[in-house]
Design a protein around this motif. Structure first.
Motif, mmCIF file in Angstrom:
data_model
loop_
_atom_site.group_PDB
_atom_site.id
_atom_site.type_symbol
_atom_site.label_atom_id
_atom_site.label_comp_id
_atom_site.label_asym_id
_atom_site.label_seq_id
_atom_site.Cartn_x
_atom_site.Cartn_y
_atom_site.Cartn_z
ATOM 1 N N THR A 160 -23.449 26.606 -13.316
ATOM 2 C CA THR A 160 -22.340 25.675 -13.473
ATOM 3 C C THR A 160 -21.476 25.756 -12.221
ATOM 4 O OG1 THR A 160 -22.275 25.928 -15.887
ATOM 5 C CG2 THR A 160 -20.313 25.037 -14.824
ATOM 6 N N LEU A 161 -21.179 24.601 -11.641
ATOM 7 C CA LEU A 161 -20.326 24.552 -10.455
ATOM 8 C C LEU A 161 -19.048 23.797 -10.798
ATOM 9 C CD1 LEU A 161 -20.032 25.073 -7.356
ATOM 10 C CD2 LEU A 161 -20.816 22.720 -7.049
ATOM 11 N N ARG A 162 -17.919 24.389 -10.434
ATOM 12 C CA ARG A 162 -16.624 23.733 -10.564
ATOM 13 C C ARG A 162 -15.987 23.663 -9.182
ATOM 14 N NH1 ARG A 162 -15.501 23.321 -15.928
ATOM 15 N NH2 ARG A 162 -16.671 24.719 -17.314
ATOM 16 N N PHE A 163 -15.548 22.458 -8.814
ATOM 17 C CA PHE A 163 -14.980 22.277 -7.472
ATOM 18 C C PHE A 163 -13.915 21.199 -7.511
ATOM 19 C CE2 PHE A 163 -18.297 19.116 -7.844
ATOM 20 C CZ PHE A 163 -17.789 18.003 -7.186
ATOM 21 N N THR A 164 -13.088 21.191 -6.477
ATOM 22 C CA THR A 164 -12.071 20.156 -6.308
ATOM 23 C C THR A 164 -12.524 19.208 -5.216
ATOM 24 O OG1 THR A 164 -10.302 21.677 -6.960
ATOM 25 C CG2 THR A 164 -9.657 19.691 -5.747
ATOM 26 N N PRO A 165 -12.633 17.913 -5.491
ATOM 27 C CA PRO A 165 -13.086 16.963 -4.475
ATOM 28 C C PRO A 165 -12.162 16.958 -3.273
ATOM 29 C CG PRO A 165 -13.122 15.953 -6.660
ATOM 30 C CD PRO A 165 -12.396 17.254 -6.795
ATOM 31 N N PRO A 166 -12.672 16.598 -2.094
ATOM 32 C CA PRO A 166 -11.811 16.483 -0.908
ATOM 33 C C PRO A 166 -10.758 15.392 -1.104
ATOM 34 C CG PRO A 166 -14.010 15.613 -0.478
ATOM 35 C CD PRO A 166 -14.070 16.288 -1.796
ATOM 36 N N ASP A 167 -9.738 15.442 -0.272
ATOM 37 C CA ASP A 167 -8.578 14.559 -0.454
ATOM 38 C C ASP A 167 -8.954 13.089 -0.466
ATOM 39 O OD1 ASP A 167 -6.996 16.785 -0.573
ATOM 40 O OD2 ASP A 167 -6.359 16.697 1.525
ATOM 41 N N ASP A 168 -9.909 12.680 0.387
ATOM 42 C CA ASP A 168 -10.225 11.247 0.470
ATOM 43 C C ASP A 168 -10.996 10.744 -0.741
ATOM 44 O OD1 ASP A 168 -12.526 12.718 1.289
ATOM 45 O OD2 ASP A 168 -13.346 10.907 2.219
ATOM 46 N N LEU A 169 -11.399 11.640 -1.648
ATOM 47 C CA LEU A 169 -12.142 11.229 -2.839
ATOM 48 C C LEU A 169 -11.394 11.559 -4.128
ATOM 49 C CD1 LEU A 169 -15.757 12.333 -1.810
ATOM 50 C CD2 LEU A 169 -14.683 10.088 -1.560
ATOM 51 N N GLN A 170 -10.146 11.975 -4.018
ATOM 52 C CA GLN A 170 -9.372 12.311 -5.210
ATOM 53 C C GLN A 170 -9.186 11.077 -6.094
ATOM 54 O OE1 GLN A 170 -7.988 15.138 -6.395
ATOM 55 N NE2 GLN A 170 -8.676 16.494 -4.754
ATOM 56 N N GLY A 171 -9.256 11.279 -7.397
ATOM 57 C CA GLY A 171 -9.011 10.210 -8.345
ATOM 58 C C GLY A 171 -10.240 9.508 -8.856
ATOM 59 N N ASN A 172 -11.390 9.784 -8.268
ATOM 60 C CA ASN A 172 -12.630 9.162 -8.739
ATOM 61 C C ASN A 172 -13.619 10.254 -9.125
ATOM 62 O OD1 ASN A 172 -14.899 7.653 -9.255
ATOM 63 N ND2 ASN A 172 -15.407 7.341 -7.096
ATOM 64 N N PRO A 173 -13.807 10.505 -10.425
ATOM 65 C CA PRO A 173 -14.712 11.582 -10.835
ATOM 66 C C PRO A 173 -16.175 11.182 -10.854
ATOM 67 C CG PRO A 173 -13.724 10.589 -12.763
ATOM 68 C CD PRO A 173 -13.125 9.880 -11.581
ATOM 69 N N TYR A 174 -16.478 9.934 -10.520
ATOM 70 C CA TYR A 174 -17.851 9.454 -10.633
ATOM 71 C C TYR A 174 -18.466 9.254 -9.250
ATOM 72 C CZ TYR A 174 -16.226 8.752 -15.354
ATOM 73 O OH TYR A 174 -15.700 8.978 -16.596
ATOM 74 N N GLY A 175 -19.787 9.183 -9.234
ATOM 75 C CA GLY A 175 -20.508 9.027 -7.978
ATOM 76 C C GLY A 175 -21.028 10.329 -7.412
ATOM 77 N N TYR A 176 -20.723 11.450 -8.096
ATOM 78 C CA TYR A 176 -21.179 12.754 -7.620
ATOM 79 C C TYR A 176 -22.527 13.113 -8.243
ATOM 80 C CZ TYR A 176 -16.375 13.504 -6.029
ATOM 81 O OH TYR A 176 -15.170 13.386 -5.402
ATOM 82 N N THR A 177 -23.309 13.853 -7.485
ATOM 83 C CA THR A 177 -24.510 14.510 -8.005
ATOM 84 C C THR A 177 -24.503 15.938 -7.473
ATOM 85 O OG1 THR A 177 -25.817 12.471 -8.037
ATOM 86 C CG2 THR A 177 -27.030 14.542 -8.046
ATOM 87 N N VAL A 178 -24.665 16.893 -8.363
ATOM 88 C CA VAL A 178 -24.739 18.296 -7.960
ATOM 89 C C VAL A 178 -26.149 18.794 -8.246
ATOM 90 C CG1 VAL A 178 -23.900 20.634 -8.374
ATOM 91 C CG2 VAL A 178 -22.293 18.716 -8.316
ATOM 92 N N CYS A 179 -26.794 19.314 -7.213
ATOM 93 C CA CYS A 179 -28.166 19.817 -7.335
ATOM 94 C C CYS A 179 -28.166 21.330 -7.159
ATOM 95 C CB CYS A 179 -29.078 19.161 -6.303
ATOM 96 S SG CYS A 179 -29.284 17.371 -6.534
ATOM 97 N N PHE A 180 -28.970 21.985 -7.978
ATOM 98 C CA PHE A 180 -29.089 23.434 -7.954
ATOM 99 C C PHE A 180 -30.513 23.802 -7.545
ATOM 100 C CE2 PHE A 180 -26.019 22.204 -11.179
ATOM 101 C CZ PHE A 180 -24.920 22.994 -10.883
ATOM 102 N N ALA A 181 -30.638 24.821 -6.707
ATOM 103 C CA ALA A 181 -31.955 25.281 -6.259
ATOM 104 C C ALA A 181 -31.942 26.798 -6.200
ATOM 105 C CB ALA A 181 -32.300 24.690 -4.894
ATOM 106 N N ARG A 182 -33.118 27.384 -6.035
ATOM 107 C CA ARG A 182 -33.207 28.839 -5.924
ATOM 108 C C ARG A 182 -34.143 29.216 -4.787
ATOM 109 N NH1 ARG A 182 -36.389 30.136 -11.612
ATOM 110 N NH2 ARG A 182 -38.174 28.765 -11.278
ATOM 111 N N ASP A 183 -33.748 30.238 -4.061
ATOM 112 C CA ASP A 183 -34.545 30.777 -2.960
ATOM 113 C C ASP A 183 -35.093 29.679 -2.058
ATOM 114 O OD1 ASP A 183 -34.018 33.380 -3.434
ATOM 115 O OD2 ASP A 183 -35.933 33.899 -4.313
ATOM 116 N N VAL A 184 -36.410 29.667 -1.871
ATOM 117 C CA VAL A 184 -37.014 28.745 -0.912
ATOM 118 C C VAL A 184 -37.301 27.376 -1.507
ATOM 119 C CG1 VAL A 184 -38.071 30.624 0.361
ATOM 120 C CG2 VAL A 184 -39.346 29.535 -1.480
#
Length: 456
Positions: A228-252
């Motif tokens: 689970t990743l929790r982050f604060t969007p950069p200033d130029d993207l504040q206010g829009n919670p949509y359009g993000y994709t978070v990908c998780f990977a392991r090792d190689v």
């Protein structure tokens, strides 16, 4: 009442940044009253026609359990030992920061007698590895460069030419973050491809907290891990919670991450993303270590035949029920220079040898499915053949002296279960990639790449 995140994101983009507002009403890329009204109309129509579900019967937007792999051009048969890493650490991930810092280093060998100048090209791709933009949209200066730093091997049984290239440099720079592919070709011929490799350019603007939750299950020694990743969007993207994709990977496994497009909105402006339980990372069959820094018999090397050209290294067979090798310390690409520190210019003096791998299946009898050798020593996978006399599967690869990692994979369910019972471990590190689909640049920006260690 709730709408899908993708629907809301598309409406938000239309309402806030309109690239095609009617002439005279608003400049491209700015707030557009006409588009804002159209967006409100779309939401109203969706509510009336059932396009948005009520909170009682709404379903989650679908996860993307696995993102597509980067489709790379097949490598030329003369290409060997491609390394792409940040700075001087051969173990470092190929992630370039737009904030500055160390460049990426590309090294590789051509098994040829004579060297020649080559060309290098850079290709931008979206998060699904679809090649999308033109060079003028993401390159700071030139779209390609010449590869002129090459040297000949020294007193090796197999002659080769070693190439080195660093970027960014005075000719090459990047203006857009995201997924990239470096392509090496014959000089001046973009289509005469020798090989391609993926790398990343990150803005490093959305650092967050990565947590790994162990999903305990009865009867399992090691539980699957759900990141689970929790982050604060950069200033130029504040206010829009949509359009993000978070990908998780392991090792190689950077080319096959597991992704989530559904934000957790309970702590705004901070956003959260997690995988579904079904997509959690189960303990894996680890890569095993192969140390070829010294060509002599050892715990792993049964014998070395120096009468052959090149020398032949025969490994002790790995037994499926008890994989006796240590988990690979490299945890990723091959390490050459650091593994040959006692040798002057190890990248030029390291020899190529033919290494014979062997896997003994349960009861020393062939299985029904295919068996393949995989990992950094064989990124595309190499089929293993059954040797009836020796009663094991075998495969031979030509590998440069150094420190390498390999693993076995099979389509046979029984052998797969045996391999898993014998050696399941957590990966050495887990990674997150935070993407944002930005209509202003027409692609997926890569906002952040970060890592975390699993629990012991």
């Amino acid at each position: 009442m709730r709408c899908s995140s993708s629907f809301l994101y598309n409406v938000y983009t239309l309402m806030s940044v309109c690239p095609s507002c009617p002439a005279g009403m608003s400049p491209p890329g700015s707030f557009c009253p006409w588009a804002y009204g159209l967006g409100l109309l779309l939401v109203l129509l969706a509510l009336l026609t059932g396009g948005c579900a009520t909170s009682e019967n709404a379903t989650s937007s679908p996860e993307e359990p696995r993102a597509p792999r980067a489709l790379l051009a097949p490598a030329d048969s003369t290409v060997r030992t491609v390394q792409l890493y940040r700075g001087e650490d051969e173990r470092a991930l190929p992630v370039l920061s737009m904030q500055g810092g160390a460049p990426l280093t590309l090294e590789f060998d051509l098994l040829v007698d004579d060297g020649r100048p080559l060309s290098v090209y850079f290709i931008h791709a979206d998060r699904t590895w679809r090649r999308d933009l033109t060079p003028s949209q993401y390159m700071q200066s030139f779209a390609s460069d010449r590869l002129l730093d090459y040297r000949f091997s020294r007193s090796t049984e197999v002659p080769y030419v070693h190439y080195t290239y660093e970027f960014p440099n005075d000719s090459i720079g990047f203006t857009v973050s995201g997924n990239y592919i470096v392509r090496v070709t014959e000089q001046g011929n973009r289509d005469a491809v020798l090989f391609e490799r993926p790398f990343y350019v990150s803005e490093q603007e959305a650092a967050g907290d990565l947590e790994l939750e162990a999903l305990r299950q009865p009867g399992t020694a090691r539980a699957p891990l759900r990141p689970t990743l929790r982050f604060t969007p950069p200033d130029d993207l504040q206010g829009n919670p949509y359009g993000y994709t978070v990908c998780f990977a392991r090792d190689v496994m950077l080319e096959a991450p597991r992704c989530s497009t559904r934000p957790l909105l309970n702590a705004q402006p901070q956003l959260g993303f997690e995988l579904d339980r079904e997509a959690a990372f189960a303990p894996e069959i680890p890569a095993l270590e192969l140390d070829l820094s010294n060509l002599r018999t050892s715990i792993r090397i049964a014998r070395v035949d120096r009468q052959r050209r090149p020398p032949r290294v025969v490994l002790d067979p790995d037994r499926a029920r008890v994989l006796e090798g240590e988990p690979a310390a490299v945890g990723g690409p091959s390490v050459i220079r650091d593994a040959l520190r006692g040798v002057s210019d190890g990248e030029l003096s390291g020899d190529y040898v033919d290494v014979q791998f062997a896997l003994v299946p349960p009861d020393a009898v062939p299985v029904q499915g295919a068996v393949r050798l995989n990992g950094p020593v064989a990124p595309e996978g190499v089929p293993m053949q059954w040797d009836a006399q020796a009663e094991h599967y075998t495969a031979t690869l030509r590998i440069k002296q150094g420190l390498h990692a390999y693993r076995y994979e099979t389509t046979d369910a029984g052998l797969q279960r045996v391999l898993q019972r014998a050696s399941l471990r957590y990966a050495r590190q887990y990674l997150t990639f935070v993407y944002y689909r930005d209509a202003r640049v027409g692609t997926d920006r890569l906002l952040q790449v970060q890592t975390a260690r699993p629990p012991r």
